[in-house]
Design a protein around this motif. Structure first.
Motif, PDB file in Angstrom:
ATOM      1  N   ARG A 225      -0.666 -15.155  45.810  1.00 56.99           N
ATOM      2  CA  ARG A 225      -0.774 -16.426  46.530  1.00 56.99           C
ATOM      3  C   ARG A 225      -0.176 -17.568  45.710  1.00 56.99           C
ATOM      4  O   ARG A 225       0.528 -18.435  46.247  1.00 56.99           O
ATOM      5  N   ALA A 226      -0.460 -17.565  44.419  1.00 59.95           N
ATOM      6  CA  ALA A 226       0.110 -18.605  43.559  1.00 59.95           C
ATOM      7  C   ALA A 226       1.627 -18.529  43.543  1.00 59.95           C
ATOM      8  O   ALA A 226       2.318 -19.558  43.588  1.00 59.95           O
ATOM      9  N   LEU A 227       2.169 -17.299  43.497  1.00 57.08           N
ATOM     10  CA  LEU A 227       3.623 -17.137  43.468  1.00 57.08           C
ATOM     11  C   LEU A 227       4.254 -17.598  44.774  1.00 57.08           C
ATOM     12  O   LEU A 227       5.284 -18.286  44.759  1.00 57.08           O
ATOM     13  N   VAL A 228       3.649 -17.236  45.899  1.00 59.12           N
ATOM     14  CA  VAL A 228       4.184 -17.670  47.193  1.00 59.12           C
ATOM     15  C   VAL A 228       4.190 -19.190  47.288  1.00 59.12           C
ATOM     16  O   VAL A 228       5.167 -19.810  47.739  1.00 59.12           O
ATOM     17  N   GLY A 229       3.090 -19.819  46.870  1.00 55.79           N
ATOM     18  CA  GLY A 229       3.029 -21.272  46.908  1.00 55.79           C
ATOM     19  C   GLY A 229       4.073 -21.921  46.019  1.00 55.79           C
ATOM     20  O   GLY A 229       4.759 -22.870  46.428  1.00 55.79           O
ATOM     21  N   CYS A 230       4.223 -21.413  44.795  1.00 57.91           N
ATOM     22  CA  CYS A 230       5.210 -21.988  43.871  1.00 57.91           C
ATOM     23  C   CYS A 230       6.637 -21.763  44.349  1.00 57.91           C
ATOM     24  O   CYS A 230       7.513 -22.625  44.163  1.00 57.91           O
ATOM     25  N   LEU A 231       6.901 -20.612  44.997  1.00 52.52           N
ATOM     26  CA  LEU A 231       8.242 -20.365  45.534  1.00 52.52           C
ATOM     27  C   LEU A 231       8.550 -21.300  46.693  1.00 52.52           C
ATOM     28  O   LEU A 231       9.694 -21.744  46.862  1.00 52.52           O
ATOM     29  N   ALA A 232       7.525 -21.599  47.513  1.00 54.01           N
ATOM     30  CA  ALA A 232       7.730 -22.574  48.586  1.00 54.01           C
ATOM     31  C   ALA A 232       8.095 -23.936  48.008  1.00 54.01           C
ATOM     32  O   ALA A 232       9.000 -24.620  48.506  1.00 54.01           O
ATOM     33  N   LEU A 233       7.407 -24.344  46.960  1.00 53.23           N
ATOM     34  CA  LEU A 233       7.745 -25.598  46.292  1.00 53.23           C
ATOM     35  C   LEU A 233       9.140 -25.542  45.676  1.00 53.23           C
ATOM     36  O   LEU A 233       9.858 -26.547  45.638  1.00 53.23           O
ATOM     37  N   SER A 234       9.543 -24.360  45.201  1.00 51.92           N
ATOM     38  CA  SER A 234      10.805 -24.214  44.480  1.00 51.92           C
ATOM     39  C   SER A 234      12.028 -24.384  45.368  1.00 51.92           C
ATOM     40  O   SER A 234      13.113 -24.699  44.867  1.00 51.92           O
ATOM     41  N   VAL A 235      11.889 -24.145  46.675  1.00 50.42           N
ATOM     42  CA  VAL A 235      13.052 -24.296  47.552  1.00 50.42           C
ATOM     43  C   VAL A 235      13.154 -25.696  48.143  1.00 50.42           C
ATOM     44  O   VAL A 235      14.200 -26.051  48.695  1.00 50.42           O
ATOM     45  N   ALA A 236      12.087 -26.492  48.029  1.00 53.74           N
ATOM     46  CA  ALA A 236      12.087 -27.815  48.660  1.00 53.74           C
ATOM     47  C   ALA A 236      12.141 -28.958  47.658  1.00 53.74           C
ATOM     48  O   ALA A 236      12.904 -29.915  47.835  1.00 53.74           O
ATOM     49  N   ALA A 237      11.339 -28.888  46.597  1.00 51.98           N
ATOM     50  CA  ALA A 237      11.228 -30.020  45.678  1.00 51.98           C
ATOM     51  C   ALA A 237      12.475 -30.240  44.806  1.00 51.98           C
ATOM     52  O   ALA A 237      12.882 -31.399  44.617  1.00 51.98           O
TER      53      ALA A 237
ATOM     54  N   LEU B 111      -0.615 -23.408  53.459  1.00 52.67           N
ATOM     55  CA  LEU B 111      -0.037 -23.929  54.698  1.00 52.67           C
ATOM     56  C   LEU B 111       0.649 -25.266  54.450  1.00 52.67           C
ATOM     57  O   LEU B 111       1.724 -25.541  55.011  1.00 52.67           O
ATOM     58  N   LEU B 112       0.040 -26.111  53.617  1.00 52.32           N
ATOM     59  CA  LEU B 112       0.663 -27.389  53.298  1.00 52.32           C
ATOM     60  C   LEU B 112       1.976 -27.189  52.553  1.00 52.32           C
ATOM     61  O   LEU B 112       2.983 -27.847  52.854  1.00 52.32           O
ATOM     62  N   MET B 113       1.999 -26.267  51.591  1.00 51.63           N
ATOM     63  CA  MET B 113       3.231 -26.003  50.840  1.00 51.63           C
ATOM     64  C   MET B 113       4.322 -25.450  51.747  1.00 51.63           C
ATOM     65  O   MET B 113       5.480 -25.900  51.705  1.00 51.63           O
ATOM     66  N   ALA B 114       3.967 -24.468  52.595  1.00 49.25           N
ATOM     67  CA  ALA B 114       4.961 -23.862  53.486  1.00 49.25           C
ATOM     68  C   ALA B 114       5.450 -24.868  54.519  1.00 49.25           C
ATOM     69  O   ALA B 114       6.657 -24.955  54.805  1.00 49.25           O
ATOM     70  N   GLY B 115       4.524 -25.646  55.087  1.00 48.64           N
ATOM     71  CA  GLY B 115       4.926 -26.649  56.064  1.00 48.64           C
ATOM     72  C   GLY B 115       5.799 -27.726  55.456  1.00 48.64           C
ATOM     73  O   GLY B 115       6.783 -28.167  56.069  1.00 48.64           O
ATOM     74  N   THR B 116       5.454 -28.149  54.242  1.00 47.17           N
ATOM     75  CA  THR B 116       6.257 -29.163  53.551  1.00 47.17           C
ATOM     76  C   THR B 116       7.655 -28.640  53.240  1.00 47.17           C
ATOM     77  O   THR B 116       8.652 -29.364  53.418  1.00 47.17           O
ATOM     78  N   ALA B 117       7.739 -27.382  52.794  1.00 52.19           N
ATOM     79  CA  ALA B 117       9.054 -26.800  52.502  1.00 52.19           C
ATOM     80  C   ALA B 117       9.906 -26.716  53.766  1.00 52.19           C
ATOM     81  O   ALA B 117      11.099 -27.040  53.755  1.00 52.19           O
TER      82      ALA B 117
ATOM     83  N   VAL C 261       9.668 -37.168  49.210  1.00 51.87           N
ATOM     84  CA  VAL C 261       9.259 -37.003  47.810  1.00 51.87           C
ATOM     85  C   VAL C 261       7.745 -37.036  47.691  1.00 51.87           C
ATOM     86  O   VAL C 261       7.131 -36.183  47.033  1.00 51.87           O
ATOM     87  N   VAL C 262       7.118 -38.007  48.344  1.00 54.11           N
ATOM     88  CA  VAL C 262       5.652 -38.122  48.304  1.00 54.11           C
ATOM     89  C   VAL C 262       5.014 -36.869  48.891  1.00 54.11           C
ATOM     90  O   VAL C 262       4.048 -36.323  48.333  1.00 54.11           O
ATOM     91  N   LEU C 263       5.536 -36.380  50.009  1.00 54.52           N
ATOM     92  CA  LEU C 263       4.962 -35.204  50.668  1.00 54.52           C
ATOM     93  C   LEU C 263       5.062 -33.975  49.769  1.00 54.52           C
ATOM     94  O   LEU C 263       4.124 -33.171  49.685  1.00 54.52           O
ATOM     95  N   ASN C 264       6.183 -33.812  49.081  1.00 55.12           N
ATOM     96  CA  ASN C 264       6.338 -32.660  48.187  1.00 55.12           C
ATOM     97  C   ASN C 264       5.438 -32.768  46.961  1.00 55.12           C
ATOM     98  O   ASN C 264       4.902 -31.763  46.493  1.00 55.12           O
ATOM     99  N   LEU C 265       5.278 -33.963  46.431  1.00 60.53           N
ATOM    100  CA  LEU C 265       4.360 -34.147  45.306  1.00 60.53           C
ATOM    101  C   LEU C 265       2.934 -33.846  45.732  1.00 60.53           C
ATOM    102  O   LEU C 265       2.151 -33.250  44.981  1.00 60.53           O
ATOM    103  N   LEU C 266       2.612 -34.224  46.949  1.00 60.22           N
ATOM    104  CA  LEU C 266       1.280 -33.954  47.481  1.00 60.22           C
ATOM    105  C   LEU C 266       1.057 -32.453  47.660  1.00 60.22           C
ATOM    106  O   LEU C 266      -0.011 -31.927  47.352  1.00 60.22           O
ATOM    107  N   ALA C 267       2.087 -31.754  48.149  1.00 59.16           N
ATOM    108  CA  ALA C 267       1.969 -30.303  48.328  1.00 59.16           C
ATOM    109  C   ALA C 267       1.805 -29.587  46.994  1.00 59.16           C
ATOM    110  O   ALA C 267       1.170 -28.532  46.928  1.00 59.16           O
ATOM    111  N   ALA C 268       2.369 -30.159  45.923  1.00 55.62           N
ATOM    112  CA  ALA C 268       2.328 -29.503  44.625  1.00 55.62           C
ATOM    113  C   ALA C 268       1.086 -29.813  43.817  1.00 55.62           C
ATOM    114  O   ALA C 268       0.803 -29.109  42.839  1.00 55.62           O
TER     115      ALA C 268
END
Length: 289
Positions: A18-30, A142-148, A190-197
């Motif tokens: 779960r941690a890896l999936v979340g971090c990968l979602a952040l990695s393609v957007a942020a 869900l927040l990370m995936a939706g934000t990405a 930017v704010v939304l991605n920081l919030l997701a992270a």
């Protein structure tokens, strides 16, 4: 043996997956957002906004505890208030926007820490400031995936105007590109991605996965598109390596991910083909010879 060390923890433990999936979602957007911040010479703005969301997160914590929807809603309102308030203050007073951002950042950080300390304890304060990547729940995923998803769709639409604003803002204004509106929308992303992270990396380090890969990517490509691809790849590599380091060395996951990105940045500065230290020395030696 090597495969077991690299992939065994993720196959065995669900919280690591779960941690890896979340971090990968952040990695393609942020990282692409970090790239535009770097090109606009606004790299420290991301750090200011990351701290700016803390009072809203603290307010959400006071009202609903560690409820992800409440924390996200409060953080989004606070982050947008800081982003828009700095520009409004600088226009109203004639001062510099970076000075307004610095003042708002300091006030927001102090207010957020005070609010959390008032009703919470050291555990809650630590979790909000430094995150808990291994404790990512369904709402955070869900927040990370939706934000990405939203960020990638928005960048597909706004890519050309943002690039034009970075390299020739005068021409962008002349052709009616409405740079102010694109800028506000970009800051909202930017704010939304920081919030997701923030749940994974905390408000103090959520900017790490956005800026470090972007800064490292400039040493691997000269084109904006190439730098964006490189930044996403570096962020994904740092996420994977950081979580592995966290598991095997028993260190906090969020700092481990950011340290992984920092290590790739150091290697890029040293050996990157574009303005890396070693390639520059080799070229100078070749020309001298």
């Amino acid at each position: 043996m090597i495969l077991d060390l690299l992939f065994g923890p993720f196959l065995e433990f669900g919280f690591l997956r779960r941690a890896l999936v979340g971090c990968l979602a952040l990695s393609v957007a942020a990282p692409p957002l970090g790239l535009f911040l770097m090109l606009r010479r606004m790299s420290l703005t991301a750090d200011v906004l990351a701290h700016g969301i803390l009072p809203g997160v603290a307010a959400g914590f006071l009202l609903a505890g560690l409820s992800m929807p409440a924390l996200a809603a409060g953080g989004l309102v606070a982050g947008l208030a800081v982003a828009l308030g700095a520009g409004a203050l600088s226009r109203a007073t004639g001062g510099r926007e970076d000075a307004s951002l610095a003042a708002l950042y300091l006030v927001a950080l102090a207010l957020g820490v005070a609010l959390v300390s008032w009703r919470g304890g050291a555990v809650e304060l630590t979790q909000l400031l430094f995150g808990s990547a291994l404790g990512v729940d369904d709402a955070a995923l869900l927040l990370m995936a939706g934000t990405a998803t939203l960020t990638l769709a928005a960048l597909a639409l706004a890519w050309r105007p943002l690039v034009l604003e970075c390299f020739d803002p005068g021409f962008a204004a002349a052709v009616g590109a409405r740079g102010g509106w694109w800028h506000m929308g970009f800051l909202a992303l930017v704010v939304l991605n920081l919030l997701a992270a923030f749940q994974a990396l905390g408000t103090l380090m959520s900017v790490g996965l956005m800026m470090l890969p972007a800064i490292a990517a400039r040493h691997w490509s000269r084109g904006v598109g190439g730098m964006a691809y490189a930044a996403c790849g570096i962020a994904a590599l740092a996420s994977f390596a950081g979580l592995l380091l966290s598991f095997h060395a028993d260190v906090p996951a969020g700092p481990a991910v950011v340290l992984g990105a920092g290590l790739v940045w150091a290697v890029s500065v040293l050996a990157g083909p574009v303005d890396g230290l070693l390639p520059r020395l080799v070229r100078r030696a070749h020309l001298a010879g």
